[in-house]
Design an enzyme around this catalytic site. Structure first.
Site, PDB file in Angstrom:
ATOM      1  N   GLU A 163       1.121  -0.901   0.181  1.00  0.00           N
ATOM      2  CA  GLU A 163      -0.182  -0.230   0.043  1.00  0.00           C
ATOM      3  C   GLU A 163       0.751   1.002  -0.610  1.00  0.00           C
ATOM      4  OE1 GLU A 163      -0.404  -2.566   2.230  1.00  0.00           O
ATOM      5  OE2 GLU A 163      -2.167  -3.525   1.805  1.00  0.00           O
ATOM      6  N   TRP A 196      16.151 -36.925 -19.201  1.00  0.00           N
ATOM      7  CA  TRP A 196      14.796 -36.347 -18.661  1.00  0.00           C
ATOM      8  C   TRP A 196      13.576 -36.270 -19.763  1.00  0.00           C
ATOM      9  CZ3 TRP A 196      15.463 -33.751 -14.885  1.00  0.00           C
ATOM     10  CH2 TRP A 196      16.410 -33.140 -14.371  1.00  0.00           C
ATOM     11  N   GLU A 214       8.683 -33.377  -4.874  1.00  0.00           N
ATOM     12  CA  GLU A 214       9.249 -34.036  -6.184  1.00  0.00           C
ATOM     13  C   GLU A 214       9.357 -35.881  -5.926  1.00  0.00           C
ATOM     14  OE1 GLU A 214      10.781 -31.853  -9.038  1.00  0.00           O
ATOM     15  OE2 GLU A 214      10.985 -30.162  -7.859  1.00  0.00           O
ATOM     16  N   GLY A 217       9.334 -39.939  -5.665  1.00  0.00           N
ATOM     17  CA  GLY A 217       8.192 -40.680  -6.674  1.00  0.00           C
ATOM     18  C   GLY A 217       7.314 -40.948  -5.726  1.00  0.00           C
ATOM     19  N   GLY A 218       6.679 -42.244  -6.500  1.00  0.00           N
ATOM     20  CA  GLY A 218       5.086 -42.858  -5.891  1.00  0.00           C
ATOM     21  C   GLY A 218       5.539 -43.544  -4.677  1.00  0.00           C
ATOM     22  N   LEU A 232       6.336 -42.182  -2.108  1.00  0.00           N
ATOM     23  CA  LEU A 232       6.359 -41.869  -1.378  1.00  0.00           C
ATOM     24  C   LEU A 232       4.941 -40.720  -1.848  1.00  0.00           C
ATOM     25  CD1 LEU A 232       7.143 -40.426   1.332  1.00  0.00           C
ATOM     26  CD2 LEU A 232       8.723 -38.744   0.417  1.00  0.00           C
TER      27      LEU A 232
END
Ligand SMILES: NC(=O)C1=CN([C@@H]2O[C@H](COP(=O)(O)OP(=O)(O)OC[C@H]3O[C@@H](n4cnc5c(N)ncnc54)[C@H](OP(=O)(O)O)[C@@H]3O)[C@@H](O)[C@H]2O)C=CC1
Ligand SMILES: Nc1c(N[C@@H]2O[C@H](COP(=O)(O)O)[C@@H](O)[C@H]2O)[nH]c(=O)[nH]c1=O
Length: 596
Positions: A82, A209, A327, A329-330, A332
């Site tokens: 502000e 990648w 980020e 893997g499956g 966790l």
């Protein structure tokens, strides 16, 4: 209806939001909605520069619908949006309307944002959402109204589809803070990159990648906007990730590794903490010798009796983290989703097929057997990023705090969660807390000598700036002097702390020899200066008489109280000592007055 803007951050140049025709009331709503959206967009410009802090933006518009000034908060404790906006608007602020994505967080007698609007002669303020934290909610709005300013809050004072959409954009930019207000875990985003056939790696585990370079730049931005990035132990073993934000600017999040076994490589990119810290969370008692090795590299290890995503997230919530990017893997990811700690999912889908019945997928077993059990995302967005498709959506809606917002008449109601008689311990930690002004990060500049008493006095933006700089004061080395200057001119207390802590770790030769002996005294002097400079802070401190003050830092066992009271709480102790000193002074002066 089309709107066009020109951004003006520091000059009072008039910019135009052009409205095409339509009836007046629709125009009125549309104009308000457009400016509120602009304030929300502006507020997000600080995301990724520092962390953690709420996002505030402000647009000053003249009665003819022109933008006269804009501003956004850089970091908690820096000049409010502000104040920046009215500065940019100059004389055009008089009689203008200020659009705020969120009610200012002015508190404890500090009215910087409100004062800026009042003094600039703003006539009307439109607020996207009230401040989500209960002890701040409504107070700036009341204050503005008490100065005769018309304040309209979207969704309360008027409603329409277009305003509802604008309000939603305000909820979105501060989703992490809203979560903080009503949940015990930080706002968590699960992000992954997968092939078109749903794999996050080849059967070999090789994953670099999947997504394109452009998508990975977006990931760096996502990281930059988060307080921490978390992965599981297996991702560290397979990928040796760096998890840094390498898009060329701003803040890099803390890296967190979650591992039960602590069976991790001795050498890993994440153990290089020269630029950014890493915290490993593990099961209590896991591989003590490896814990020592990590500690010797400067990696912090935190043990848990029950290592699971909820406990870990509750811990980081206590540490003041507002947003976490998963980020992992499956394996966790499934555990985190099952524990209901994931709020949003961001998936990059690459037009590639890798196949492989054993190749991992983004989410492991959730125990579901029927497609009807599938979790449906809400507010789903699709965007093409280079060759990839970015799909994002919420697993849990952003809590809407509207129903519990006090009405306009319920003015100075006492926060029901605070019982003034019951608690004998007052916890403080983050600046946005009820007693947040006790934090060294609170935005209260102090004037203190550079080093010794007879050195030149200079202004330090916060106690944290002064304290961190003092680690390097008086050392006969130009690099130490540079470091002090870097800290003194750091734009936020967080940045000052980062420079001070990392230099202490990486360049111990720049630290003064007597630092351990003098640090308590340095802190006490800075606190005394702060509380003596600001009378309202002194009264606040005196109002806590009879209570024990504890800095609720779960990890700082010297200045803070620790997770279970095991910390030495030196900051709390010094504040109590200062309180006694003030009380002693006031009783002596009372005696003098009565004997006079
Ligand atoms: N394309 C992408 O976006 C990504 C791909 N990957 C790929 O995924 C693969 C790894 O996936 P995955 O094995 O699932 O790895 P995770 O990252 O999910 O790690 C799993 C590990 O997390 C640790 N952990 C700690 N607590 C828990 C808990 N409560 N529940 C579950 N795990 C816990 C354990 O570590 P410990 O064994 O040390 O005790 C466990 O083995 C690699 O090939 C990697 O390249 C990974 C991330 C993103
Ligand atoms: N393979 C893959 C991702 N993988 C994630 O990125 C991590 C590596 O980060 P860094 O070492 O900083 O580059 C890796 O461990 C995993 O968490 N991410 C993506 O956006 N796209 C990809 O194709």
């Amino acid at each position: 209806m089309a709107l066009s803007f020109r951004i003006c951050s520091s000059s009072p140049l008039i910019c135009r939001a052009t409205l095409s025709n339509g009836d007046n009331s629709r125009n009125y709503h549309t104009t308000d909605a457009a400016f509120i959206r602009r304030a929300a967009d502006l507020s997000e410009m600080s995301a990724g520069l520092t962390s953690p802090h709420p996002n505030f933006g402000c647009v000053i518009a003249t009665s003819s619908g022109k933008v006269a000034g804009e501003g956004y908060l850089y970091a908690q404790g820096t000049k409010p949006a502000e104040a920046l906006a009215v500065e940019a608007a100059g004389e055009f602020s008089r009689g203008a309307t200020a659009y705020l994505n969120m009610e200012p967080g002015d508190c404890h007698g500090d009215h910087t944002a409100v004062s800026a609007l009042v003094q600039a002669g703003i006539e009307r303020v439109v607020v996207g959402i009230r401040h989500p934290l209960q002890h701040l909610r409504g107070s700036a709005i009341r204050e503005l109204r008490s100065h005769g300013i018309e304040v309209n809050v979207l969704g309360e004072d008027f409603e329409s589809k277009v305003l509802e959409d604008a309000r939603k954009s305000c909820l979105l930019v501060n989703a992490p803070l809203i979560h903080r207000a009503c949940s015990r875990v930080p706002f968590s985003v699960l992000k992954y990159a997968m092939t078109l056939d749903g794999k996050i790696a080849a059967s070999s585990g090789h994953a670099a990648w999947i997504s394109s370079k452009l998508s990975r730049t977006r990931v760096f931005e996502l990281r930059g906007g988060s307080d921490a990035v978390i992965v599981g132990g297996n991702t560290v073993r397979q990928d040796d990730p760096r998890l840094t934000a390498r898009h060329g600017q701003g803040h890099t999040p803390t890296r967190i590794v979650m591992t039960q076994s602590l069976d991790l490589p001795e050498k890993a990119n994440l153990w290089d903490v020269s630029e950014v810290s890493t915290i490993v969370v593990t099961q209590r008692g896991a591989r003590k010798s490896f814990q020592k090795l990590l500690a010797s590299k400067g990696v912090e290890v935190v043990e848990f009796d029950m290592l699971n995503p909820r406990e870990v997230m509750e811990y980081f919530h206590l540490r003041g983290y507002l947003s976490i990017l998963w980020e992992c893997g499956g394996t966790l990811a499934a555990s985190a989703i099952s524990s209901s700690v994931i709020h949003k999912v961001v998936a990059f889908v690459a037009p590639k097929i890798i196949g492989g019945s054993k190749a991992p997928s983004p989410v492991g077993d959730l125990g579901m057997v029927e497609m009807t059990q599938a979790l449906n995302l809400i507010d789903v967005c699709y965007e093409q990023v280079g060759p990839d498709m970015l799909v994002s959506g919420f697993l849990q809606p952003i809590p809407d705090l509207l129903p519990v917002i006090p009405s306009e008449d319920a003015t100075v109601e006492i926060d029901p969660s605070v019982d003034p008689f019951e608690p004998s311990i007052i916890f403080f930690y983050k600046t946005w807390d009820l007693y947040g002004s006790f934090s060294n990060f609170s935005p209260h500049p102090i004037r203190m000598p550079y080093g010794k008493e007879n050195d030149d006095y200079m202004t330090w933006s916060s106690v944290e700036h002064y304290y961190q700089a003092n680690k390097f004061v008086g050392v006969e080395n130009p690099k130490a002097y540079d470091c002090v200057e870097k800290i003194r001119t750091a734009r936020s207390p967080e940045e000052a702390a980062l420079i001070g802590r990392s230099t202490l770790r990486q360049k111990p030769e720049l630290v003064r020899n007597d630092w351990e002996d003098v640090k308590i005294e340095v802190m006490y002097k800075a606190l005394k200066c702060k509380f003596s400079t600001y009378p309202h802070l002194k009264s606040m401190l005196l109002s806590t008489i009879g209570t024990v003050l504890v800095e609720a830092s779960p990890h700082d066992l010297f200045w803070g109280g620790g997770r279970e009271g095991e910390g030495l709480n030196y900051l709390g102790r010094l504040l109590m000592q200062l309180r006694s000193e003030y009380l002693g002074e006031s009783s002596v002066s009372a005696e003098k007055t009565s004997s006079a």
